[in-house]
Design a protein around this motif. Sequence first.
Motif, PDB file in Angstrom:
ATOM      1  N   VAL A 139      31.566  -7.729  15.047  1.00  0.00           N
ATOM      2  CA  VAL A 139      31.250  -6.264  14.529  1.00  0.00           C
ATOM      3  C   VAL A 139      30.487  -6.126  13.175  1.00  0.00           C
ATOM      4  O   VAL A 139      29.287  -5.262  12.858  1.00  0.00           O
ATOM      5  CB  VAL A 139      32.236  -5.199  14.749  1.00  0.00           C
ATOM      6  CG1 VAL A 139      31.873  -3.900  14.216  1.00  0.00           C
ATOM      7  CG2 VAL A 139      32.444  -5.019  16.172  1.00  0.00           C
ATOM      8  N   PHE A 140      31.247  -6.664  12.298  1.00  0.00           N
ATOM      9  CA  PHE A 140      30.616  -6.680  10.976  1.00  0.00           C
ATOM     10  C   PHE A 140      29.136  -7.579  10.702  1.00  0.00           C
ATOM     11  O   PHE A 140      28.248  -7.072   9.910  1.00  0.00           O
ATOM     12  CB  PHE A 140      31.738  -7.572   9.824  1.00  0.00           C
ATOM     13  CG  PHE A 140      31.196  -7.905   8.548  1.00  0.00           C
ATOM     14  CD1 PHE A 140      30.716  -7.031   7.815  1.00  0.00           C
ATOM     15  CD2 PHE A 140      30.931  -9.433   8.268  1.00  0.00           C
ATOM     16  CE1 PHE A 140      30.255  -7.525   6.583  1.00  0.00           C
ATOM     17  CE2 PHE A 140      30.596  -9.748   6.992  1.00  0.00           C
ATOM     18  CZ  PHE A 140      30.116  -8.846   6.335  1.00  0.00           C
ATOM     19  N   LEU A 141      29.127  -8.675  11.403  1.00  0.00           N
ATOM     20  CA  LEU A 141      27.781  -9.245  11.396  1.00  0.00           C
ATOM     21  C   LEU A 141      26.747  -8.275  12.084  1.00  0.00           C
ATOM     22  O   LEU A 141      25.479  -8.365  11.565  1.00  0.00           O
ATOM     23  CB  LEU A 141      28.086 -10.625  12.276  1.00  0.00           C
ATOM     24  CG  LEU A 141      26.723 -11.389  12.132  1.00  0.00           C
ATOM     25  CD1 LEU A 141      26.064 -11.787  10.933  1.00  0.00           C
ATOM     26  CD2 LEU A 141      26.851 -12.627  13.119  1.00  0.00           C
ATOM     27  N   TYR A 142      26.912  -7.621  13.174  1.00  0.00           N
ATOM     28  CA  TYR A 142      25.938  -6.786  13.676  1.00  0.00           C
ATOM     29  C   TYR A 142      25.665  -5.778  12.636  1.00  0.00           C
ATOM     30  O   TYR A 142      24.405  -5.488  12.644  1.00  0.00           O
ATOM     31  CB  TYR A 142      26.590  -6.033  14.820  1.00  0.00           C
ATOM     32  CG  TYR A 142      25.522  -5.054  15.518  1.00  0.00           C
ATOM     33  CD1 TYR A 142      24.343  -5.546  16.226  1.00  0.00           C
ATOM     34  CD2 TYR A 142      25.896  -3.688  15.389  1.00  0.00           C
ATOM     35  CE1 TYR A 142      23.675  -4.617  16.735  1.00  0.00           C
ATOM     36  CE2 TYR A 142      25.117  -2.877  16.027  1.00  0.00           C
ATOM     37  CZ  TYR A 142      23.938  -3.100  16.612  1.00  0.00           C
ATOM     38  OH  TYR A 142      23.173  -2.445  17.280  1.00  0.00           O
ATOM     39  N   HIS A 143      26.684  -4.897  12.072  1.00  0.00           N
ATOM     40  CA  HIS A 143      26.287  -3.898  11.176  1.00  0.00           C
ATOM     41  C   HIS A 143      25.602  -4.111   9.822  1.00  0.00           C
ATOM     42  O   HIS A 143      24.646  -3.781   9.141  1.00  0.00           O
ATOM     43  CB  HIS A 143      27.478  -3.320  10.542  1.00  0.00           C
ATOM     44  CG  HIS A 143      27.450  -1.983   9.560  1.00  0.00           C
ATOM     45  ND1 HIS A 143      27.359  -2.250   8.540  1.00  0.00           N
ATOM     46  CD2 HIS A 143      27.119  -0.856  10.047  1.00  0.00           C
ATOM     47  CE1 HIS A 143      27.220  -1.093   7.854  1.00  0.00           C
ATOM     48  NE2 HIS A 143      27.048  -0.003   8.996  1.00  0.00           N
ATOM     49  N   LEU A 144      26.134  -5.893   9.515  1.00  0.00           N
ATOM     50  CA  LEU A 144      25.315  -6.274   8.357  1.00  0.00           C
ATOM     51  C   LEU A 144      23.802  -6.612   8.641  1.00  0.00           C
ATOM     52  O   LEU A 144      22.908  -6.384   7.738  1.00  0.00           O
ATOM     53  CB  LEU A 144      26.031  -7.627   8.074  1.00  0.00           C
ATOM     54  CG  LEU A 144      25.220  -8.457   6.662  1.00  0.00           C
ATOM     55  CD1 LEU A 144      25.294  -7.719   5.523  1.00  0.00           C
ATOM     56  CD2 LEU A 144      26.201  -9.873   6.453  1.00  0.00           C
ATOM     57  N   GLU A 145      23.556  -7.236   9.767  1.00  0.00           N
ATOM     58  CA  GLU A 145      22.213  -7.400  10.111  1.00  0.00           C
ATOM     59  C   GLU A 145      21.286  -6.337  10.056  1.00  0.00           C
ATOM     60  O   GLU A 145      20.076  -6.145   9.723  1.00  0.00           O
ATOM     61  CB  GLU A 145      22.284  -8.075  11.452  1.00  0.00           C
ATOM     62  CG  GLU A 145      20.866  -8.810  11.890  1.00  0.00           C
ATOM     63  CD  GLU A 145      20.738  -9.317  13.298  1.00  0.00           C
ATOM     64  OE1 GLU A 145      19.892  -9.892  13.917  1.00  0.00           O
ATOM     65  OE2 GLU A 145      22.071  -9.524  13.941  1.00  0.00           O
ATOM     66  N   HIS A 146      21.891  -5.084  10.806  1.00  0.00           N
ATOM     67  CA  HIS A 146      21.212  -3.891  10.779  1.00  0.00           C
ATOM     68  C   HIS A 146      20.997  -3.296   9.506  1.00  0.00           C
ATOM     69  O   HIS A 146      20.100  -2.744   9.150  1.00  0.00           O
ATOM     70  CB  HIS A 146      21.989  -2.940  11.710  1.00  0.00           C
ATOM     71  CG  HIS A 146      21.365  -1.689  12.031  1.00  0.00           C
ATOM     72  ND1 HIS A 146      21.527  -0.524  11.221  1.00  0.00           N
ATOM     73  CD2 HIS A 146      20.330  -1.168  12.870  1.00  0.00           C
ATOM     74  CE1 HIS A 146      20.661   0.635  11.524  1.00  0.00           C
ATOM     75  NE2 HIS A 146      20.124   0.086  12.827  1.00  0.00           N
ATOM     76  N   ASN A 147      21.876  -3.415   8.431  1.00  0.00           N
ATOM     77  CA  ASN A 147      21.801  -2.758   7.276  1.00  0.00           C
ATOM     78  C   ASN A 147      20.801  -3.576   6.386  1.00  0.00           C
ATOM     79  O   ASN A 147      19.989  -2.960   5.521  1.00  0.00           O
ATOM     80  CB  ASN A 147      22.958  -2.610   6.438  1.00  0.00           C
ATOM     81  CG  ASN A 147      23.049  -1.695   5.245  1.00  0.00           C
ATOM     82  OD1 ASN A 147      22.219  -1.011   5.247  1.00  0.00           O
ATOM     83  ND2 ASN A 147      24.206  -1.724   4.687  1.00  0.00           N
ATOM     84  N   LEU A 148      20.760  -4.852   6.628  1.00  0.00           N
ATOM     85  CA  LEU A 148      19.857  -5.639   5.653  1.00  0.00           C
ATOM     86  C   LEU A 148      18.448  -5.226   6.206  1.00  0.00           C
ATOM     87  O   LEU A 148      17.521  -5.443   5.505  1.00  0.00           O
ATOM     88  CB  LEU A 148      19.983  -7.039   6.103  1.00  0.00           C
ATOM     89  CG  LEU A 148      21.489  -7.404   5.154  1.00  0.00           C
ATOM     90  CD1 LEU A 148      21.407  -8.831   5.516  1.00  0.00           C
ATOM     91  CD2 LEU A 148      21.495  -7.389   3.628  1.00  0.00           C
ATOM     92  N   LYS A 149      18.276  -4.978   7.557  1.00  0.00           N
ATOM     93  CA  LYS A 149      16.764  -4.579   8.015  1.00  0.00           C
ATOM     94  C   LYS A 149      16.291  -3.290   7.639  1.00  0.00           C
ATOM     95  O   LYS A 149      15.125  -3.098   7.685  1.00  0.00           O
ATOM     96  CB  LYS A 149      16.801  -4.815   9.606  1.00  0.00           C
ATOM     97  CG  LYS A 149      17.031  -6.325   9.937  1.00  0.00           C
ATOM     98  CD  LYS A 149      16.986  -6.215  11.525  1.00  0.00           C
ATOM     99  CE  LYS A 149      17.097  -7.703  12.046  1.00  0.00           C
ATOM    100  NZ  LYS A 149      16.899  -7.955  13.520  1.00  0.00           N
ATOM    101  N   SER A 150      17.318  -2.509   7.483  1.00  0.00           N
ATOM    102  CA  SER A 150      17.070  -1.187   6.929  1.00  0.00           C
ATOM    103  C   SER A 150      16.724  -0.942   5.447  1.00  0.00           C
ATOM    104  O   SER A 150      17.430  -1.162   4.621  1.00  0.00           O
ATOM    105  CB  SER A 150      17.996  -0.099   7.314  1.00  0.00           C
ATOM    106  OG  SER A 150      17.784   1.158   7.219  1.00  0.00           O
ATOM    107  N   LYS A 151      15.420  -0.597   5.107  1.00  0.00           N
ATOM    108  CA  LYS A 151      15.076  -0.340   3.784  1.00  0.00           C
ATOM    109  C   LYS A 151      14.628   0.934   3.330  1.00  0.00           C
ATOM    110  O   LYS A 151      14.006   1.176   2.355  1.00  0.00           O
ATOM    111  CB  LYS A 151      13.767  -1.272   3.583  1.00  0.00           C
ATOM    112  CG  LYS A 151      14.125  -2.835   3.847  1.00  0.00           C
ATOM    113  CD  LYS A 151      12.712  -3.635   3.557  1.00  0.00           C
ATOM    114  CE  LYS A 151      12.758  -5.060   3.913  1.00  0.00           C
ATOM    115  NZ  LYS A 151      11.687  -5.855   3.615  1.00  0.00           N
ATOM    116  N   THR A 152      15.366   1.693   4.124  1.00  0.00           N
ATOM    117  CA  THR A 152      14.955   3.262   3.880  1.00  0.00           C
ATOM    118  C   THR A 152      16.014   3.645   2.637  1.00  0.00           C
ATOM    119  O   THR A 152      15.601   4.860   2.167  1.00  0.00           O
ATOM    120  CB  THR A 152      15.084   4.267   5.287  1.00  0.00           C
ATOM    121  OG1 THR A 152      16.316   4.069   5.618  1.00  0.00           O
ATOM    122  CG2 THR A 152      14.063   3.606   6.058  1.00  0.00           C
ATOM    123  N   THR A 153      17.001   3.205   2.600  1.00  0.00           N
ATOM    124  CA  THR A 153      17.966   3.626   1.541  1.00  0.00           C
ATOM    125  C   THR A 153      17.499   3.671   0.049  1.00  0.00           C
ATOM    126  O   THR A 153      17.950   4.027  -0.706  1.00  0.00           O
ATOM    127  CB  THR A 153      19.296   2.924   1.696  1.00  0.00           C
ATOM    128  OG1 THR A 153      18.858   1.577   1.441  1.00  0.00           O
ATOM    129  CG2 THR A 153      19.897   3.268   3.072  1.00  0.00           C
TER     130      THR A 153
END
Length: 434
Positions: free
Chosen positions: A174-188
């Motif tokens: 679960v942590f790996l999935y969230h990390l991958e999604h957060n690294l791809k998101s550059k809107t923050t």
Amino acid sequence: MKFGFIGLQASHVSRHPRLLHSFCRPNTRALEGSCKAIVLGQTRGLRWPARPPPLDLDEPMEDEEQHAKEAILDKVMKGRQPTDLMLRCTVLDAEGNVKTISGQFRKTDLSAEHRINPRDLRKIDSRVPNIVPTILVRREAILVNILHVRALVKADMVLLFDTFGSTDSRLHSVFLYHLEHNLKSKTTGLPYEFRAIESILLSVISALEAEMVFIRNLVGGLLAELEEDIDHDRLKRLLHYSRRLAAFQSRAQLVEQALEEVLEQDDDLNAMYLTDKKEGRPRDGDDHEDLEFLLESFSKQVEEIVSEVGNIDNNVESTQEIVELILDANRNALLGLDLQVSIATFGVGTGAFIASLLGMNLTNHFEEHVWAFYGMTGISTTIVIIMSFMGLRKLAKMRRVGLSSTFVNRNGNGKPKRWLPLPLRGRQHGGWWS
């Protein structure tokens, strides 16, 4: 062949040949000669076998203890060997994509590639037990070791470490999935390394909250059961849950301390801007508000968890104190019952003493009286009742527990001394005391 000369000296036997024949009685002459040689001491080369040395029972225990110490030392030294130790890593690139899943790397290669010291990798190697969470800031990387997360964060890469030979858990997935999604998101608007740190701390907070909810449900259910009935099994479970709660509270406090240590160091906060440093714009002074706000938000969440765990611990301690008071009250009730039985026995024994006096085979002139039996029975019963009543009344006075019964100051007339201040001592509803 039997020798019957035990306890006789050889000189006595040699003087009496018949005595020698009677003791030895050999079947042949050869045996007779051997018997004479043994008795007369002619076979000087004959030696009795030496007594075996006593067995030392402590030697096996010492050997086992020595082997255990050597095994522990060997295990520790293997964990401290910096070379030729394979680590398994999951690598994420600058776009947030998983580049390598559970790849095997040497410590020396990782140290040379990412320009970190081999001793720093020991903090993120799960083969070496690390209880204290740490966030280490290096020249080109950030090493994070908090609970289940062991990671190396760079300006364009994230390495998640796991021990060689272990299996991935659901929490890690679960942590790996969230990390991958957060690294791809550059809107923050946050740089790459801050998004990685945010995912790591979010996973840590989620793990702490999940464990806290689980322990809270266990402890809450047990405390509700203890309100209904107190037994040995529930007290044993309460002890187990108390230890588990104390261990969880210690882990949460260590996480909070790790975040506070980073927030107190301005140099570390500035050095954590890896993207700006890579682009040639290093931070200096107090220009680290974004990272400080990020770490403070997670620090406050951990502080809330620690506070709630402290409340649960206080409830457990209060319940333990109440349970001890209830058990003390039950024990006092049993002791009171024992004293009541003893007082009743004392009263009956006092009445039986009179009956024993009249039961002696002596002339007392009461045998001929018509009402002697009924009179003595009434007197004995009255004495039993009086003695039992006096004893029970005294016991009831002693069992009255109050603040005023421990120490009472009395005046000369025997009345208790008043503790009110002087202007209020003689005051009543209708006026003052006369």
